[in-house]
Write an enzyme that holds these catalytic residues in place. Structure first.
Site, PDB file in Angstrom:
ATOM      1  N   ASN A  12       0.862  -1.178   0.000  1.00  0.00           N
ATOM      2  CA  ASN A  12       0.000   0.000   0.000  1.00  0.00           C
ATOM      3  C   ASN A  12       0.902   1.232   0.000  1.00  0.00           C
ATOM      4  OD1 ASN A  12      -1.844   2.004   0.431  1.00  0.00           O
ATOM      5  ND2 ASN A  12      -2.443   1.355   2.497  1.00  0.00           N
ATOM      6  N   TRP A  13       1.061   1.816  -1.187  1.00  0.00           N
ATOM      7  CA  TRP A  13       1.975   2.963  -1.309  1.00  0.00           C
ATOM      8  C   TRP A  13       1.393   4.233  -0.676  1.00  0.00           C
ATOM      9  CZ3 TRP A  13       4.257   2.878  -7.013  1.00  0.00           C
ATOM     10  CH2 TRP A  13       5.106   1.766  -7.139  1.00  0.00           C
ATOM     11  N   LYS A  14       0.103   4.212  -0.371  1.00  0.00           N
ATOM     12  CA  LYS A  14      -0.574   5.407   0.163  1.00  0.00           C
ATOM     13  C   LYS A  14      -0.313   6.597  -0.780  1.00  0.00           C
ATOM     14  CE  LYS A  14      -0.306   3.301   4.651  1.00  0.00           C
ATOM     15  NZ  LYS A  14      -0.292   3.432   6.094  1.00  0.00           N
ATOM     16  N   HIS A  55      -9.853   1.214   4.565  1.00  0.00           N
ATOM     17  CA  HIS A  55      -8.603   1.465   5.294  1.00  0.00           C
ATOM     18  C   HIS A  55      -8.862   2.477   6.410  1.00  0.00           C
ATOM     19  CE1 HIS A  55      -4.523   2.631   6.225  1.00  0.00           C
ATOM     20  NE2 HIS A  55      -4.135   1.520   5.612  1.00  0.00           N
ATOM     21  N   GLU A  77      -7.203   4.871   7.450  1.00  0.00           N
ATOM     22  CA  GLU A  77      -6.904   6.270   7.110  1.00  0.00           C
ATOM     23  C   GLU A  77      -8.052   6.907   6.344  1.00  0.00           C
ATOM     24  OE1 GLU A  77      -3.073   5.591   5.318  1.00  0.00           O
ATOM     25  OE2 GLU A  77      -2.229   5.119   7.281  1.00  0.00           O
ATOM     26  N   GLU A 124      -5.877  -4.892  10.504  1.00  0.00           N
ATOM     27  CA  GLU A 124      -4.929  -3.786  10.651  1.00  0.00           C
ATOM     28  C   GLU A 124      -5.267  -2.993  11.905  1.00  0.00           C
ATOM     29  OE1 GLU A 124      -2.743  -2.629   6.901  1.00  0.00           O
ATOM     30  OE2 GLU A 124      -4.509  -1.377   6.998  1.00  0.00           O
ATOM     31  N   GLY A 153       1.787   2.469  10.860  1.00  0.00           N
ATOM     32  CA  GLY A 153       2.748   3.561  10.733  1.00  0.00           C
ATOM     33  C   GLY A 153       3.347   4.013  12.045  1.00  0.00           C
ATOM     34  N   SER A 211       2.828  -1.753  10.574  1.00  0.00           N
ATOM     35  CA  SER A 211       4.260  -1.734  10.902  1.00  0.00           C
ATOM     36  C   SER A 211       4.973  -3.047  10.577  1.00  0.00           C
ATOM     37  CB  SER A 211       4.482  -1.335  12.363  1.00  0.00           C
ATOM     38  OG  SER A 211       4.053  -0.011  12.582  1.00  0.00           O
TER      39      SER A 211
HETATM   40  P1  PGA Z   1       2.392   0.550   7.692  1.00  0.00           P
HETATM   41  O1  PGA Z   1       0.972   0.708   6.981  1.00  0.00           O
HETATM   42  O2  PGA Z   1       2.993  -0.737   7.174  1.00  0.00           O
HETATM   43  O3  PGA Z   1       3.166   1.747   7.290  1.00  0.00           O
HETATM   44  O4  PGA Z   1       2.129   0.474   9.164  1.00  0.00           O
HETATM   45  C1  PGA Z   1       0.142  -0.392   6.753  1.00  0.00           C
HETATM   46  C2  PGA Z   1      -1.159   0.034   6.161  1.00  0.00           C
HETATM   47  O5  PGA Z   1      -1.671   1.102   6.518  1.00  0.00           O
HETATM   48  O6  PGA Z   1      -1.737  -0.674   5.331  1.00  0.00           O
END
Ligand code: PGA
Length: 240
Positions: free
Chosen positions: A8-10, A95, A97, A163, A169, A200
């Site tokens: 997931n490059w966001k 997600h 976010e 998640e 993150g 993470s």
């Molecule tokens: P992260 O993000 O590996 O940077 O914790 C994972 C995600 O949000 O899918």
């Protein structure tokens, strides 16, 4: 089934050139993988370019979101039909976010239904917040999120991604023994979909989630550097 590793490059990287380099790096590593299916979910804007680069490669493409209507007056939205047209196979939905920006379980349910209609494979993200974890509500939260998201959907062809919000993150991954308990809970309720862990993930802990039974990983930060290649190679060597 192959182990699934989703990048997931966001909202990264910031240029097409960087996106191309990052993709080509992963493509090179993926060429030699036997037991891992790599899925890259870049920002929408890079999908046309990466769709071309993904031809004749082992990498599949995913999107980070999509809308619940096929077409029409929906400024700023992306249709699952557009994703299909670019040979995108997967779509991350729900997600944390996005939930934080106001996406509700009902919206996620609508998106799931439309994505499935267009034969995309949704990767449905679920996870408890820190406060909910402290209050011992993890299972309750996960069950509610799944029930609402899957309302009216029978035998869906999707993946679940556990998640924990507090682990995303933060350099504070969920300890595998704890993630294992969640996995067992989810497998009892939802025996069919592959279940991924995300939050993470890095080169040091990636294997431990497979050791406790997860089918795959959703990787954010560590998918943006050479570390991702190391994770792929390591996981590919797991026997079983
Ligand atoms: P992260 O993000 O590996 O940077 O914790 C994972 C995600 O949000 O899918």
């Amino acid at each position: 089934m192959k182990k699934v590793i989703v990048a997931n490059w966001k909202m990264n990287p910031l240029s097409q050139k960087q996106a191309k380099d990052l993709f080509n790096f992963t493509k090179k590593v993926a060429k030699n993988l036997k037991n891992v299916q790599v899925v890259i979910c870049p920002p929408f804007l890079y999908l046309p370019l990466l769709s071309k680069l993904a031809k004749n490669s082992k990498i599949k493409l995913g999107a980070q979101n999509c809308f619940w209507e096929e077409k029409g007056a929906f400024t700023g939205e992306i249709s699952p039909a557009m994703l299909k047209d670019l040979k995108v196979k997967y779509v991350i939905l729900g997600h944390s976010e996005r939930r934080k920006l106001g996406e509700t379980d009902e919206m996620i349910n609508k998106k799931l239904k439309t994505a499935l209609q267009f034969k995309l494979t949704p990767i449905l993200c679920i996870g408890e917040k820190e406060k909910e974890k402290k209050e011992g509500k993890t299972f309750e939260v996960l069950e509610t999120q799944c029930t609402l998201a899957l309302n009216g959907i029978f035998q869906p062809n999707l993946m679940l991604a556990y998640e924990p919000v507090w682990a995303i993150g933060t350099q504070n991954p969920c300890p595998p023994e704890i993630a294992k308990k969640v996995l067992e809970f989810l497998k009892k309720k939802f025996p069919h979909p592959p279940i991924l862990y995300g939050g993470s993930v890095n080169v040091k802990n990636a294997i431990s989630y497979f050791n406790v039974g997860f089918d795959g990983l959703l990787v954010g930060g560590a998918s943006l550097s050479f570390e991702f290649g190391e994770i792929l190679k390591m996981v590919d060597k797991i026997k079983k």
